[in-house]
Design a protein around this motif. Structure first.
Motif, short mmCIF file in Angstrom:
data_model
loop_
_atom_site.label_atom_id
_atom_site.label_comp_id
_atom_site.label_asym_id
_atom_site.label_seq_id
_atom_site.Cartn_x
_atom_site.Cartn_y
_atom_site.Cartn_z
N ASN A 1 156.94 61.88 -11.16
CA ASN A 1 156.23 61.73 -10.88
C ASN A 1 154.64 61.30 -11.76
OD1 ASN A 1 155.81 63.09 -8.56
ND2 ASN A 1 155.98 65.34 -10.14
N THR A 2 154.55 60.13 -12.61
CA THR A 2 153.87 59.18 -13.53
C THR A 2 154.36 57.94 -12.94
OG1 THR A 2 155.89 58.72 -15.31
CG2 THR A 2 154.68 61.21 -14.67
N ALA A 3 153.28 57.28 -13.61
CA ALA A 3 153.77 55.49 -13.71
C ALA A 3 153.25 55.35 -15.30
CB ALA A 3 152.05 54.69 -13.19
N VAL A 4 154.24 54.24 -15.26
CA VAL A 4 154.83 54.04 -16.58
C VAL A 4 154.72 52.45 -16.85
CG1 VAL A 4 156.40 54.04 -18.86
CG2 VAL A 4 156.80 56.06 -16.70
N LYS A 5 153.62 51.96 -17.84
CA LYS A 5 153.20 50.74 -18.31
C LYS A 5 153.67 50.63 -19.07
CE LYS A 5 149.33 47.59 -18.52
NZ LYS A 5 148.21 47.59 -18.37
N TYR A 6 154.85 48.54 -19.15
CA TYR A 6 156.34 48.97 -20.04
C TYR A 6 155.54 47.71 -20.72
CZ TYR A 6 159.47 51.71 -17.58
OH TYR A 6 159.94 52.84 -17.88
N PHE A 7 155.35 47.55 -22.03
CA PHE A 7 154.64 46.39 -22.63
C PHE A 7 155.37 44.86 -23.33
CE2 PHE A 7 151.62 49.49 -22.59
CZ PHE A 7 150.01 48.55 -22.01
N LYS A 8 154.87 43.91 -23.31
CA LYS A 8 155.88 42.85 -23.94
C LYS A 8 155.98 42.81 -25.47
CE LYS A 8 155.19 40.43 -19.66
NZ LYS A 8 154.92 39.06 -18.79
N LYS A 9 154.12 43.03 -25.81
CA LYS A 9 153.34 42.93 -26.96
C LYS A 9 153.35 43.95 -27.65
CE LYS A 9 153.99 38.24 -27.29
NZ LYS A 9 152.91 37.05 -27.23
N LEU A 10 153.28 44.91 -29.05
CA LEU A 10 153.44 46.06 -29.92
C LEU A 10 151.41 45.80 -29.35
CD1 LEU A 10 153.93 48.40 -31.15
CD2 LEU A 10 153.34 47.91 -33.04
N PRO A 11 150.51 44.78 -29.98
CA PRO A 11 150.06 44.53 -30.14
C PRO A 11 148.74 45.45 -28.72
CG PRO A 11 150.51 43.25 -31.69
CD PRO A 11 151.46 43.51 -31.01
N HIS A 12 149.05 44.20 -27.70
CA HIS A 12 149.17 45.12 -26.39
C HIS A 12 148.73 46.50 -26.46
CE1 HIS A 12 149.98 40.76 -25.56
NE2 HIS A 12 149.09 40.47 -25.87
N LEU A 13 149.54 47.35 -26.53
CA LEU A 13 149.83 48.53 -26.08
C LEU A 13 148.70 48.94 -26.87
CD1 LEU A 13 151.09 50.99 -24.98
CD2 LEU A 13 152.67 50.68 -27.41
N ILE A 14 148.51 48.64 -28.10
CA ILE A 14 147.85 49.46 -29.42
C ILE A 14 146.44 49.10 -29.14
CG2 ILE A 14 147.15 49.49 -31.43
CD1 ILE A 14 149.68 48.63 -32.75
N GLN A 15 145.95 48.33 -28.26
CA GLN A 15 144.92 47.83 -27.77
C GLN A 15 144.50 48.75 -26.38
OE1 GLN A 15 144.45 44.09 -26.47
NE2 GLN A 15 142.38 44.11 -25.72
N GLU A 16 145.75 49.29 -25.62
CA GLU A 16 145.42 50.02 -24.41
C GLU A 16 145.10 51.32 -24.42
OE1 GLU A 16 146.77 50.23 -20.12
OE2 GLU A 16 147.06 48.21 -20.81
N ALA A 17 146.41 51.59 -25.66
CA ALA A 17 146.17 53.19 -26.00
C ALA A 17 145.15 53.47 -26.79
CB ALA A 17 147.23 53.07 -27.31
N ALA A 18 144.12 52.51 -27.46
CA ALA A 18 143.03 52.58 -28.20
C ALA A 18 141.33 52.86 -27.47
CB ALA A 18 142.93 51.27 -29.65
N ALA A 19 141.63 51.40 -26.34
CA ALA A 19 140.81 51.56 -25.21
C ALA A 19 140.74 53.09 -24.69
CB ALA A 19 140.96 50.68 -24.50
N ARG A 20 142.47 53.14 -24.27
CA ARG A 20 141.90 54.43 -23.39
C ARG A 20 141.61 56.26 -24.64
NH1 ARG A 20 140.76 55.39 -19.66
NH2 ARG A 20 141.36 56.95 -19.65
N ALA A 21 141.87 56.03 -25.48
CA ALA A 21 141.43 57.05 -26.47
C ALA A 21 140.48 57.40 -26.40
CB ALA A 21 141.74 56.98 -27.82
N TYR A 22 139.50 56.08 -26.53
CA TYR A 22 137.91 55.81 -26.03
C TYR A 22 137.21 56.88 -25.13
CZ TYR A 22 133.37 54.27 -26.16
OH TYR A 22 131.15 54.03 -26.52
N LEU A 23 138.12 56.19 -23.59
CA LEU A 23 137.09 56.61 -22.72
C LEU A 23 138.49 57.98 -22.22
CD1 LEU A 23 137.86 53.10 -20.65
CD2 LEU A 23 135.81 54.19 -21.38
N ASN A 24 138.77 58.24 -23.07
CA ASN A 24 139.84 59.93 -22.72
C ASN A 24 138.90 60.77 -22.02
OD1 ASN A 24 141.92 61.32 -22.47
ND2 ASN A 24 140.78 62.33 -24.28
N ASP A 25 137.43 60.75 -22.04
CA ASP A 25 136.13 61.89 -21.51
C ASP A 25 136.17 60.94 -19.82
OD1 ASP A 25 136.26 63.87 -23.33
OD2 ASP A 25 134.81 63.15 -24.23
N CYS A 26 136.10 60.20 -19.97
CA CYS A 26 135.64 59.24 -18.18
C CYS A 26 136.39 59.91 -17.30
CB CYS A 26 135.77 57.61 -18.99
SG CYS A 26 135.06 56.69 -17.41
N PRO A 27 135.23 60.70 -16.02
CA PRO A 27 136.23 60.46 -15.16
C PRO A 27 136.26 59.68 -13.92
CG PRO A 27 134.13 61.21 -14.93
CD PRO A 27 134.34 60.97 -15.69
#
Length: 99
Positions: free
Chosen positions: A21-47
């Motif tokens: 019941n989830t979508a899993v994004k598989y990254f090629k490089k660690l910096p890309h995952l960190i960048q997206e995780a950080a952006a998502r943390a910033y947008l955590n309250d965005c509906p």
């Protein structure tokens, strides 16, 4: 990787697969995952953005809420002008929140 998973899409940074019941994004490089995780943390309250449930730095994955369809599917289905206007407004609200 879940053997029962199916491809949802792919891009420059990796691919997204359905896993239960989830979508899993598989990254090629660690910096890309960190960048997206950080952006998502910033947008955590965005509906108006996809909800991130978890990320795994070791396996380079980001687990997200799975929705019933894509924006492409939604657009290709006949809709009233009012429905299209509501969706357009929500997309713009999401862009405003990001900026």
């Amino acid at each position: 990787m879940d053997p029962t998973s199916s491809n949802i899409g792919a891009g420059t940074y990796g691919m997204v697969k359905r896993s239960g019941n989830t979508a899993v994004k598989y990254f090629k490089k660690l910096p890309h995952l960190i960048q997206e995780a950080a952006a998502r943390a910033y947008l955590n309250d965005c509906p108006y953005t996809v909800n991130v449930l978890d990320f795994d730095l070791e396996n380079l994955t980001l687990t997200m809420e799975l929705y019933d369809g894509s924006l492409k599917d939604w657009i290709s289905t006949p809709r009233s002008f009012r429905q299209k206007l509501i969706m357009f407004r929500q997309i713009l609200k999401g862009l405003v929140w990001i900026h």
